[in-house]
Design a protein around this motif. Structure first.
Motif, mmCIF file in Angstrom:
data_model
loop_
_atom_site.group_PDB
_atom_site.id
_atom_site.type_symbol
_atom_site.label_atom_id
_atom_site.label_comp_id
_atom_site.label_asym_id
_atom_site.label_seq_id
_atom_site.Cartn_x
_atom_site.Cartn_y
_atom_site.Cartn_z
ATOM 1 N N ARG A 163 0.841 -1.205 0.000
ATOM 2 C CA ARG A 163 0.000 0.000 0.000
ATOM 3 C C ARG A 163 0.874 1.253 0.000
ATOM 4 N NH1 ARG A 163 -5.268 0.890 1.450
ATOM 5 N NH2 ARG A 163 -5.462 -1.245 2.254
ATOM 6 N N CYS A 164 0.435 2.267 -0.735
ATOM 7 C CA CYS A 164 1.094 3.572 -0.678
ATOM 8 C C CYS A 164 0.586 4.319 0.548
ATOM 9 C CB CYS A 164 0.807 4.376 -1.945
ATOM 10 S SG CYS A 164 1.449 6.075 -1.857
ATOM 11 N N LEU A 165 1.495 4.801 1.381
ATOM 12 C CA LEU A 165 1.111 5.495 2.603
ATOM 13 C C LEU A 165 0.584 6.901 2.338
ATOM 14 C CD1 LEU A 165 4.028 4.449 4.991
ATOM 15 C CD2 LEU A 165 1.701 3.539 4.904
ATOM 16 N N HIS A 166 0.738 7.391 1.099
ATOM 17 C CA HIS A 166 0.297 8.753 0.781
ATOM 18 C C HIS A 166 -1.076 8.769 0.113
ATOM 19 C CE1 HIS A 166 4.213 10.760 1.699
ATOM 20 N NE2 HIS A 166 4.629 9.523 1.548
ATOM 21 N N CYS A 167 -1.245 7.985 -0.953
ATOM 22 C CA CYS A 167 -2.522 8.028 -1.681
ATOM 23 C C CYS A 167 -3.383 6.794 -1.470
ATOM 24 C CB CYS A 167 -2.276 8.238 -3.174
ATOM 25 S SG CYS A 167 -1.571 6.793 -4.032
ATOM 26 N N GLY A 168 -2.847 5.767 -0.812
ATOM 27 C CA GLY A 168 -3.622 4.567 -0.520
ATOM 28 C C GLY A 168 -3.682 3.542 -1.636
ATOM 29 N N GLN A 169 -3.007 3.789 -2.750
ATOM 30 C CA GLN A 169 -3.015 2.840 -3.862
ATOM 31 C C GLN A 169 -2.505 1.470 -3.409
ATOM 32 O OE1 GLN A 169 -4.054 3.262 -7.068
ATOM 33 N NE2 GLN A 169 -3.536 1.146 -7.543
ATOM 34 N N LEU A 170 -3.219 0.408 -3.804
ATOM 35 C CA LEU A 170 -2.815 -0.957 -3.468
ATOM 36 C C LEU A 170 -2.121 -1.612 -4.654
ATOM 37 C CD1 LEU A 170 -5.723 -2.590 -1.425
ATOM 38 C CD2 LEU A 170 -3.350 -2.329 -0.695
ATOM 39 N N TYR A 171 -1.104 -2.426 -4.352
ATOM 40 C CA TYR A 171 -0.362 -3.155 -5.375
ATOM 41 C C TYR A 171 -0.247 -4.621 -4.980
ATOM 42 C CZ TYR A 171 1.329 1.491 -6.811
ATOM 43 O OH TYR A 171 1.419 2.801 -7.220
ATOM 44 N N SER A 172 -0.077 -5.468 -5.974
ATOM 45 C CA SER A 172 0.308 -6.852 -5.717
ATOM 46 C C SER A 172 1.766 -6.885 -5.301
ATOM 47 C CB SER A 172 0.107 -7.693 -6.983
ATOM 48 O OG SER A 172 0.829 -8.898 -6.900
ATOM 49 N N ARG A 173 2.063 -7.669 -4.261
ATOM 50 C CA ARG A 173 3.461 -7.760 -3.822
ATOM 51 C C ARG A 173 4.334 -8.368 -4.919
ATOM 52 N NH1 ARG A 173 6.609 -7.973 0.926
ATOM 53 N NH2 ARG A 173 8.745 -8.075 0.159
ATOM 54 N N THR A 174 3.772 -9.252 -5.724
ATOM 55 C CA THR A 174 4.538 -9.854 -6.821
ATOM 56 C C THR A 174 5.019 -8.783 -7.793
ATOM 57 O OG1 THR A 174 3.268 -11.892 -6.634
ATOM 58 C CG2 THR A 174 4.468 -11.552 -8.686
ATOM 59 N N ASP A 175 4.151 -7.821 -8.104
ATOM 60 C CA ASP A 175 4.532 -6.742 -9.021
ATOM 61 C C ASP A 175 5.606 -5.855 -8.409
ATOM 62 O OD1 ASP A 175 2.695 -7.673 -10.840
ATOM 63 O OD2 ASP A 175 1.125 -6.233 -10.272
ATOM 64 N N ILE A 176 5.476 -5.545 -7.129
ATOM 65 C CA ILE A 176 6.482 -4.708 -6.471
ATOM 66 C C ILE A 176 7.813 -5.443 -6.386
ATOM 67 C CG2 ILE A 176 7.106 -3.538 -4.323
ATOM 68 C CD1 ILE A 176 4.908 -2.145 -5.971
ATOM 69 N N CYS A 194 5.598 4.820 -5.260
ATOM 70 C CA CYS A 194 4.252 4.647 -5.791
ATOM 71 C C CYS A 194 4.199 5.179 -7.221
ATOM 72 C CB CYS A 194 3.256 5.396 -4.910
ATOM 73 S SG CYS A 194 1.551 5.386 -5.528
ATOM 74 N N SER A 195 3.650 4.398 -8.141
ATOM 75 C CA SER A 195 3.585 4.813 -9.548
ATOM 76 C C SER A 195 2.511 5.872 -9.775
ATOM 77 C CB SER A 195 3.313 3.603 -10.439
ATOM 78 O OG SER A 195 2.100 2.972 -10.085
ATOM 79 N N VAL A 196 1.658 6.105 -8.768
ATOM 80 C CA VAL A 196 0.617 7.122 -8.878
ATOM 81 C C VAL A 196 1.096 8.467 -8.357
ATOM 82 C CG1 VAL A 196 -1.715 7.788 -8.138
ATOM 83 C CG2 VAL A 196 -1.221 5.396 -8.691
ATOM 84 N N CYS A 197 1.700 8.462 -7.146
ATOM 85 C CA CYS A 197 2.072 9.735 -6.525
ATOM 86 C C CYS A 197 3.524 9.797 -6.081
ATOM 87 C CB CYS A 197 1.158 10.023 -5.339
ATOM 88 S SG CYS A 197 1.458 8.926 -3.908
ATOM 89 N N GLY A 217 4.744 8.208 -3.706
ATOM 90 C CA GLY A 217 4.774 8.149 -2.258
ATOM 91 C C GLY A 217 5.490 6.913 -1.744
ATOM 92 N N THR A 218 5.555 6.799 -0.419
ATOM 93 C CA THR A 218 6.241 5.699 0.248
ATOM 94 C C THR A 218 5.387 4.435 0.228
ATOM 95 O OG1 THR A 218 7.422 7.213 1.729
ATOM 96 C CG2 THR A 218 7.224 4.919 2.447
ATOM 97 N N LEU A 219 5.989 3.339 -0.197
ATOM 98 C CA LEU A 219 5.304 2.050 -0.221
ATOM 99 C C LEU A 219 5.615 1.258 1.041
ATOM 100 C CD1 LEU A 219 5.886 0.883 -3.918
ATOM 101 C CD2 LEU A 219 3.893 2.053 -2.949
#
Length: 295
Positions: A147-160, A198-201, A203-205
């Protein structure tokens, strides 16, 4: 109010009147079955149910002393974040290679049969879902989400994980480094590590898990409490109940005067309030209970 009988252990145990008594495995199971039969069961699991899948326990007997990173350290210090992500990346492949064991499958079978109404777990390994359980409340989150701590965007851990390897080719091979309970390892020098953002903002993941010093999301605890509220007995398997989240659910059950069965090797913080304590491994005990309850 449920009677508080002896804490039962294989071999010898102290009776409720302070005397010594011997109990066989069969007697332990019979005592548990007398409490469980005909009742809706809520289950709380801890690290002890996943040790048979190769994931170590923070606090079990023989567990090495560890000082997990706190949320404040992760949030406030870039070096700590680098150290966490580098170590977590090294452990990720081995952590995700772990498979559900017979204890996880026993609980899934009991849920499918309508005996268990759901599982609350303190584990972040996702093994209950992979074993086939449908209603699982992961109190402390799950390592397979980021999760991005700034905008809340969720990601798959596999992708990260794939992005991390692109930025840090030296982390592609986890080797044989010792694995931690949360899928991390100790790493000596993370200074060259490149953090993904974060690919959106940008921010910190952060892995979508509850760090030490971080609060459990309110909605998670409400969901967990609802499972206990709808149950007629609470089974606690593989948890020492040192973490406050487990004690709060035990409090909820005892306020409702529900019978409580604790299955755990060694002492837990809830033993004195258990209707029945079985000092044994979670996997073998859950399998035996499933076989008897579904026969």
């Amino acid at each position: 109010m449920p009677v508080r009988p002896a804490i039962l252990r294989p071999g010898t145990a102290e009776g409720s009147d302070g005397s010594d008594a011997a109990y066989t495995t069969q007697e332990l199971l019979d005592s548990a079955l007398e409490i469980l039969r005909g009742r809706r069961i809520a289950v709380l699991t801890g690290a002890g149910i996943s040790t048979d899948s190769g994931i170590p326990d923070y606090r079990g007997e023989g567990a090495p002393v560890r000082n997990p990173m706190t949320f404040a350290q992760f949030l406030d210090d870039l070096d700590y974040r680098k150290r966490y992500w580098a170590g977590s990346q090294l452990g990720w492949q081995r952590f995700t290679a772990a498979q559900p064991n017979d204890g996880h499958r026993a609980l899934a079978d009991l849920e499918l049969a309508g005996v268990v109404n759901g599982i609350v777990t303190q584990n972040v390994d996702g093994l209950h879902l992979r074993a086939g359980s449908q209603r699982v409340v992961d109190l402390h989150g799950s390592m397979d989400r980021v999760r991005c701590l700034h905008c809340g965007q969720l990601y798959s851990r596999t992708d990260i994980a794939a992005r991390i390897v692109e930025l840090n080719a030296w982390l592609a091979d986890p080797g044989t480094v010792p694995l931690g309970p949360d899928g991390d390892v100790e790493i000596a020098d993370p200074s060259s590590f490149q953090l993904p953002g974060c690919s959106v903002c940008d921010g910190t993941l952060k892995p979508d898990i509850v760090f030490f010093g971080e609060f459990i999301p309110k909605e998670k605890f409400i969901e967990a409490s609802a499972l206990v509220q709808q149950a007629e007995v609470l089974v606690i398997a593989g948890s020492s109940l040192v973490v406050n989240s487990g004690i709060r659910l035990l409090d909820h059950a005892t306020r409702r005067r529900l019978p409580v069965i604790i299955i755990n090797r060694g002492i837990t913080k809830g033993d004195a309030r258990a209707t029945l304590k079985i000092d044994a491994g979670a996997t073998e005990t859950l399998v035996a209970l499933r076989d008897r309850l579904l026969e």
